[in-house]
Write a protein that holds these residues in place. Structure first.
Motif, PDB file in Angstrom:
ATOM      1  N   GLU A 165       0.816  -1.212   0.000  1.00 62.09           N
ATOM      2  CA  GLU A 165       0.000   0.000   0.000  1.00 62.09           C
ATOM      3  C   GLU A 165       0.853   1.267   0.000  1.00 62.09           C
ATOM      4  N   GLY A 166       1.684   1.422   1.015  1.00 59.44           N
ATOM      5  CA  GLY A 166       2.453   2.659   1.134  1.00 59.44           C
ATOM      6  C   GLY A 166       3.881   2.576   0.634  1.00 59.44           C
ATOM      7  N   GLY A 167       4.380   1.372   0.375  1.00 63.14           N
ATOM      8  CA  GLY A 167       5.744   1.223  -0.121  1.00 63.14           C
ATOM      9  C   GLY A 167       6.806   1.211   0.963  1.00 63.14           C
ATOM     10  N   ALA A 168       6.389   1.293   2.250  1.00 66.01           N
ATOM     11  CA  ALA A 168       7.367   1.293   3.339  1.00 66.01           C
ATOM     12  C   ALA A 168       7.991  -0.093   3.501  1.00 66.01           C
ATOM     13  N   MET A 169       9.256  -0.116   3.922  1.00 69.12           N
ATOM     14  CA  MET A 169       9.932  -1.383   4.162  1.00 69.12           C
ATOM     15  C   MET A 169       9.353  -2.046   5.405  1.00 69.12           C
ATOM     16  N   LEU A 170       9.106  -3.344   5.316  1.00 75.24           N
ATOM     17  CA  LEU A 170       8.573  -4.108   6.438  1.00 75.24           C
ATOM     18  C   LEU A 170       9.680  -4.950   7.063  1.00 75.24           C
ATOM     19  N   TYR A 171       9.603  -5.126   8.379  1.00 70.64           N
ATOM     20  CA  TYR A 171      10.643  -5.853   9.095  1.00 70.64           C
ATOM     21  C   TYR A 171      10.050  -7.024   9.884  1.00 70.64           C
ATOM     22  N   GLY A 172      10.858  -8.039  10.062  1.00 77.71           N
ATOM     23  CA  GLY A 172      10.458  -9.193  10.862  1.00 77.71           C
ATOM     24  C   GLY A 172      11.687  -9.802  11.505  1.00 77.71           C
ATOM     25  N   THR A 173      11.485 -10.737  12.410  1.00 78.80           N
ATOM     26  CA  THR A 173      12.606 -11.373  13.093  1.00 78.80           C
ATOM     27  C   THR A 173      13.211 -12.483  12.229  1.00 78.80           C
ATOM     28  N   THR A 174      14.421 -12.852  12.547  1.00 77.44           N
ATOM     29  CA  THR A 174      15.165 -13.852  11.783  1.00 77.44           C
ATOM     30  C   THR A 174      15.206 -15.191  12.526  1.00 77.44           C
ATOM     31  N   PRO A 175      15.608 -16.249  11.828  1.00 74.46           N
ATOM     32  CA  PRO A 175      15.818 -17.528  12.516  1.00 74.46           C
ATOM     33  C   PRO A 175      16.851 -17.414  13.638  1.00 74.46           C
ATOM     34  N   TYR A 176      17.817 -16.510  13.454  1.00 75.47           N
ATOM     35  CA  TYR A 176      18.822 -16.311  14.500  1.00 75.47           C
ATOM     36  C   TYR A 176      18.184 -15.775  15.779  1.00 75.47           C
ATOM     37  N   PHE A 177      17.161 -14.916  15.622  1.00 75.22           N
ATOM     38  CA  PHE A 177      16.419 -14.403  16.770  1.00 75.22           C
ATOM     39  C   PHE A 177      15.812 -15.558  17.568  1.00 75.22           C
ATOM     40  N   LEU A 178      15.185 -16.492  16.873  1.00 75.15           N
ATOM     41  CA  LEU A 178      14.597 -17.652  17.549  1.00 75.15           C
ATOM     42  C   LEU A 178      15.677 -18.507  18.207  1.00 75.15           C
ATOM     43  N   GLN A 179      16.800 -18.643  17.512  1.00 72.33           N
ATOM     44  CA  GLN A 179      17.904 -19.433  18.055  1.00 72.33           C
ATOM     45  C   GLN A 179      18.407 -18.839  19.363  1.00 72.33           C
ATOM     46  N   ARG A 180      18.555 -17.508  19.390  1.00 80.21           N
ATOM     47  CA  ARG A 180      19.052 -16.845  20.594  1.00 80.21           C
ATOM     48  C   ARG A 180      18.089 -17.001  21.763  1.00 80.21           C
ATOM     49  N   LEU A 181      16.786 -17.071  21.457  1.00 79.40           N
ATOM     50  CA  LEU A 181      15.786 -17.224  22.504  1.00 79.40           C
ATOM     51  C   LEU A 181      15.501 -18.691  22.825  1.00 79.40           C
ATOM     52  N   GLY A 182      16.083 -19.590  22.037  1.00 82.69           N
ATOM     53  CA  GLY A 182      15.857 -21.003  22.265  1.00 82.69           C
ATOM     54  C   GLY A 182      14.455 -21.440  21.902  1.00 82.69           C
ATOM     55  N   LEU A 183      13.875 -20.818  20.867  1.00 86.82           N
ATOM     56  CA  LEU A 183      12.515 -21.122  20.448  1.00 86.82           C
ATOM     57  C   LEU A 183      12.517 -21.840  19.108  1.00 86.82           C
ATOM     58  N   GLY A 184      11.502 -22.676  18.898  1.00 89.46           N
ATOM     59  CA  GLY A 184      11.380 -23.372  17.631  1.00 89.46           C
ATOM     60  C   GLY A 184      10.608 -22.590  16.603  1.00 89.46           C
ATOM     61  N   SER A 185       9.715 -21.706  17.049  1.00 84.91           N
ATOM     62  CA  SER A 185       8.907 -20.896  16.139  1.00 84.91           C
ATOM     63  C   SER A 185       8.374 -19.688  16.900  1.00 84.91           C
ATOM     64  N   GLU A 187       5.370 -19.018  17.384  1.00 79.72           N
ATOM     65  CA  GLU A 187       4.224 -19.416  18.195  1.00 79.72           C
ATOM     66  C   GLU A 187       4.620 -19.706  19.646  1.00 79.72           C
ATOM     67  N   GLU A 188       5.899 -19.930  19.880  1.00 78.86           N
ATOM     68  CA  GLU A 188       6.360 -20.227  21.234  1.00 78.86           C
ATOM     69  C   GLU A 188       6.688 -18.975  22.042  1.00 78.86           C
ATOM     70  N   LEU A 189       6.533 -17.786  21.430  1.00 73.19           N
ATOM     71  CA  LEU A 189       6.782 -16.548  22.170  1.00 73.19           C
ATOM     72  C   LEU A 189       5.802 -16.430  23.334  1.00 73.19           C
ATOM     73  N   PRO A 190       6.223 -15.849  24.445  1.00 80.22           N
ATOM     74  CA  PRO A 190       5.307 -15.655  25.581  1.00 80.22           C
ATOM     75  C   PRO A 190       4.116 -14.796  25.168  1.00 80.22           C
TER      76      PRO A 190
END
Length: 211
Positions: A165-185, A187-190
């Motif tokens: 819609e607006g052309g703004a860059m979108l951001y999300g977390t990486t697999p490394y983020f999950l690795q650092r938190l010890g999460l599989g996906s 969905e496991e976020l608190p």
């Protein structure tokens, strides 16, 4: 009720005051070429020669000529960075020859602790991804440009593409983020998401911030 436009001290709307910013590109040391360099140093995504031409008030052909000259200059001098065009948009990148140095620096940086601002921004992105920089700023109430760059550098978030819609860059977390938190996906976020504003509320905050 339409959003209110903040007035400058003389009573003129802020948007009109911004339009009145005027300069002669030839008054800057180095002229248009160094002015182009200054802009390229602050952009967070590639810009076209037409966009640069509009900002600097010179012709696209002149801008393109300066860009190609800068590209050749950086290559001839073997600078640590290079100017490259991808899909007709230009940006300064670290030179590929120095990839081992960059990799070591980034890996060493993983051991440094994140600031509170970085943690809060990362939480917003994790629970509301994909999300734009302006929406993150709206939630936190502060500019997050520097924090976003830090999180990108740490490899905890990445660019997911532009908003259709607006052309703004979108951001999300990486697999490394999950690795650092010890999460599989994700969905496991608190279950903290309910404590963050809904998307509609975020949009309203963004509009108010642009008002």
């Amino acid at each position: 009720m339409p959003p209110q436009v903040e007035a400058e001290p003389d009573g003129e709307p802020a948007e009109q005051a911004a339009d009145q910013i005027a300069f002669d590109i030839n008054d800057f040391p180095g002229g248009a070429r160094t002015a182009i360099e200054a802009v390229l140093m602050v952009v967070d995504q590639p810009v076209t020669d037409e966009e640069l031409a509009g900002a600097l008030e010179i012709s696209p052909d002149d801008v393109l000529g300066h860009l190609k000259d800068l590209e050749r200059q950086y290559d001839d001098e073997q600078r640590g960075f290079a100017l490259r065009a991808i899909n007709n948009a230009w940006r300064i990148y670290s030179r590929a020859d120095y990839a081992p140095v960059i990799e070591k620096f980034l890996l060493d940086g993983q051991h440094a602790r994140l600031t509170q601002a970085s943690l809060e921004t990362l939480a917003v992105i994790a629970y509301r991804q994909p999300i734009s920089r302006s929406r993150v700023s709206a939630v936190r109430g502060v500019n997050v440009d520097g924090v976003i760059r830090t999180l990108l550098t740490r490899g905890l978030i990445h660019e997911l593409g532009q908003d259709t819609e607006g052309g703004a860059m979108l951001y999300g977390t990486t697999p490394y983020f999950l690795q650092r938190l010890g999460l599989g996906s994700l969905e496991e976020l608190p279950p903290l998401a309910p404590h963050l504003p809904d998307v509609d509320v975020i949009d309203e905050l963004v509009e108010q911030g642009h008002g």
